[in-house]
Design an enzyme around this catalytic site. Structure first.
Site, mmCIF file in Angstrom:
data_model
loop_
_atom_site.group_PDB
_atom_site.id
_atom_site.type_symbol
_atom_site.label_atom_id
_atom_site.label_comp_id
_atom_site.label_asym_id
_atom_site.label_seq_id
_atom_site.Cartn_x
_atom_site.Cartn_y
_atom_site.Cartn_z
ATOM 1 N N ASP A 83 9.129 -65.548 13.864
ATOM 2 C CA ASP A 83 7.942 -65.654 14.702
ATOM 3 C C ASP A 83 7.813 -64.359 15.486
ATOM 4 O O ASP A 83 8.768 -63.591 15.595
ATOM 5 C CB ASP A 83 8.031 -66.858 15.649
ATOM 6 C CG ASP A 83 6.657 -67.416 16.035
ATOM 7 O OD1 ASP A 83 5.630 -66.781 15.710
ATOM 8 O OD2 ASP A 83 6.603 -68.481 16.666
ATOM 9 N N ASP A 84 6.613 -64.106 16.013
ATOM 10 C CA ASP A 84 6.404 -62.880 16.773
ATOM 11 C C ASP A 84 7.092 -62.937 18.135
ATOM 12 O O ASP A 84 7.638 -61.961 18.610
ATOM 13 C CB ASP A 84 4.905 -62.582 16.941
ATOM 14 C CG ASP A 84 4.109 -63.735 17.556
ATOM 15 O OD1 ASP A 84 4.654 -64.854 17.734
ATOM 16 O OD2 ASP A 84 2.914 -63.531 17.846
ATOM 17 N N ASP A 93 8.270 -67.955 23.677
ATOM 18 C CA ASP A 93 7.765 -67.951 25.046
ATOM 19 C C ASP A 93 8.440 -69.073 25.844
ATOM 20 O O ASP A 93 9.552 -68.923 26.324
ATOM 21 C CB ASP A 93 6.235 -68.102 25.013
ATOM 22 C CG ASP A 93 5.570 -67.884 26.371
ATOM 23 O OD1 ASP A 93 6.191 -68.169 27.413
ATOM 24 O OD2 ASP A 93 4.408 -67.449 26.392
#
Length: 159
Positions: A92-93, A96
């Site tokens: 995933d980028d 969070d």
């Protein structure tokens, strides 16, 4: 963008993203993965770059819809994977709050989970990440931006 949650901004250019992905790949190069699983949509571009750098041809996706993405509302699984992730690289980028990461990690507990960027709340949920950013930092990815003309300062000053 929710103003109460983000107090810093970090703009990632295409060049910076590519450099960061390559740096992460240096840390993965000794491993042999069956394939890559991208978490859509943020993980698609990093997964493609990683696939190129590690010469991986088999790529799959986990598709999750997040409602009210600014406040991390509910998650809906649109497409899963029919194995536990053994031997796979999960990409995933960003991690969070960790809500999406937790859900995907439960589905694919044996995958090696990497992100390019990680915030403190989510970083314990990934196996590797490249860059830590503050929890209150909004990351502006290049696929969310466009190139726009900016007036010369002298012209702005005349107004």
């Amino acid at each position: 963008m929710s103003t109460h949650r983000y107090h810093q901004h970090f703009t990632v250019s295409w060049d910076q993203l590519h450099r960061d992905v390559r740096e992460l790949c240096h840390r993965l190069i000794e491993r042999d993965f069956k394939g890559i699983i991208a978490i859509t949509r943020g993980g698609l571009i990093p997964a493609a770059l990683i696939a190129r750098e590690l010469n991986v041809r088999l790529i799959d996706t986990v598709c999750i819809k997040s409602y009210d993405h600014m406040d991390q509302g509910g998650l809906e699984l649109l497409k899963g994977i029919d194995h536990d992730g053994e031997g796979w690289l999960l990409v995933d980028d960003l991690v969070d709050t960790g809500r999406t990461a937790k859900a995907v990690s439960e589905m694919l507990p044996k995958a090696h989970f990497v992100t390019i960027y990680a915030k403190p709340d989510g970083k314990p949920l990934v196996d590797q990440y490249l860059t830590e950013v503050a929890q209150d930092c909004w990351i502006q990815f290049p696929w969310d931006m466009g190139v726009a003309y900016v007036e010369p300062l002298v012209d702005q000053a005349k107004r």
